[in-house]
Design a protein around this motif. Structure first.
Motif: not given
Ligand code: ASP
Ligand code: MG
Length: 407
Positions: A312-318
């Motif tokens: 989840t913490p990488n979701f936006k970037q991904a």
């Protein structure tokens, strides 16, 4: 006579009374059969968090080197306090900080990896029949800079020291009394496991059973060090993390876990051609984002939908990365969903039992829980489902695989 490494976590050294409690236990172990004892300590619970907050009060971007200098003081404190107590009670003892233990790491501040540990000092002190008290979590790089091993890193300090000393056992004292078949807060019928294999533990740790820092389990496996996870507030035996044996294989599944920290991304109508998957996943890998589950639905039209999950913490970037990818490869659209959870069943017994997956799917189906994504390995089956069903799914699977505690 045995060589025993005992590690005490933050809650076990939370205040002076508890550290006294630790001293009692260490002394008992030392007196029993004249054992050699090495103690590895965490900081008092909450202290590492407070130090991090302090650094961020001081400056927006704390310098990583200086942050490690600061964080290492948490463990320096408990090591000194315990050693004072032991000496006061007439027991020969000495504290060692990271550089004195020769805990040599790489120079990745905040998440350093152990390269080697010199055994000279510890061995000499043990030969002098001293109780050695090591400050966990900290190391030193080859230039002499203080480093820290990442959150929960004292576990790894302890197991690594047990490995180089070839200890008989590494005891991890914590505030839970062992490793459970599921999170007891989620599944009231969860049972404490007598033993669990390194591989099962590696899977459970990565899936959210927050008992041990995962890197410590890797060390234990590599050097075949038995790890005993137990409570510092009771005398009861905890859970042994050991090499797998045939008894373990009789149990098909030994744990059910949930992970609420995954999000899914779908690329719709992707051209079904060689090289497309590489284009989708390479930039994600370059960004250092770990992809977990992947599913691709092939269609007859020469187009396909591709779905995968990221933390989840990488979701936006991904999502941002994939929107660019989608444009360049001519995919129709990119959608995302953070409303998923991953439930997994784990067990070395799966290797030679058939029908584990179907049992899992049937159990979920009976509760009308829709399976969105599936991944499997030799000893694990994971399903992504809607987040709101995660706890129900854990309980249902726990029952279906015969893990419920008898009343
Ligand atoms: N004190 C460190 C932390 O809170 C290391 C540890 O306790 O294992 O993460
Ligand atoms: Mg811990």
């Amino acid at each position: 006579m045995a060589l025993i490494v005992q590690k005490f976590g933050g809650t076990s050294v939370a205040d002076i009374a508890r550290i006294r409690n630790v001293a009692d236990r260490v002394i008992r172990t030392y007196d029993q059969g004249k054992n050699n004892v090495v103690v590895v300590l965490s900081a008092m619970s909450g202290v590492t968090d407070k130090l991090i907050a302090l650094a961020h009060e001081a400056t927006e971007n704390p310098d990583p080197r200086e942050l490690d200098v600061l964080l290492a003081t948490g463990e320096q404190t408990t090591a000194a306090i315990l050693t004072m107590m032991l000496k006061d009670r007439g027991y020969p003892s000495q504290s060692l900080l990271g550089h004195q233990t020769e805990m040599v790491t790489d120079c990745e501040y905040g998440n350093a990896r152990i390269l080697e540990i010199g055994t000279h000092t510890i061995t000499r002190l043990l030969d002098e029949k001293k109780i050695v008290v090591v400050a966990g979590f900290q190391g030193v790089d080859i230039k002499g800079n203080i480093t820290t091993l990442g959150r929960g890193g004292s576990d790894t300090s302890a197991v690594a020291i047990a490995a180089v000393l070839n200890a008989d056992v590494c005891e991890i004292y914590t505030d839970v009394d062992g490793v459970y078949t599921a999170d007891p807060n989620v599944c009231p019928k969860a049972r404490k496991l007598k033993s669990v294999s390194y591989d099962e533990m590696l899977n459970m740790a990565s899936l959210g059973a927050k008992v041990l820092q995962i890197r410590s389990v890797g060390f234990a496996k590599k050097y075949n060090i038995p790890v005993h996870v137990r409570s510092s507030f009771s005398e009861e035996e905890g859970t042994m993390v050991v090499n797998e044996d045939s008894a373990m294989e009789q149990l098909v599944v030994s744990g059910v876990t949930q992970d609420l920290n995954q999000a899914q991304i779908t690329l719709k109508k992707v051209p079904d051609q060689p090289g497309i998957a590489a284009k989708i996943f390479s930039p994600i890998a370059e960004a250092g984002i770990v992809v977990d589950m992947i599913i691709q639905n092939t269609r007859s039209t020469g187009e396909t939908d591709l779905t995968f999950t990221v933390p989840t913490p990488n979701f936006k970037q991904a999502m941002e990365i994939e929107k660019k990818v989608a444009e360049s490869i001519g995919a129709r659209e990119v959608t995302g969903d953070t409303n998923i959870a991953k439930v997994s069943v784990i067990g070395v017994g799966m290797k030679n039992h058939a029908g584990v997956a179907s049992l899992m799917f049937n159990a979920l189906a009976r509760e009308n829980i829709n399976v969105i994504l599936i991944t499997t390995s030799e000893i694990r089956i994971s399903c992504a489902i809607e987040k709101k069903y995660a706890e129900l799914a854990v309980r249902v699977l726990h029952t279906a695989f015969g893990l419920d505690r008898e009343e």
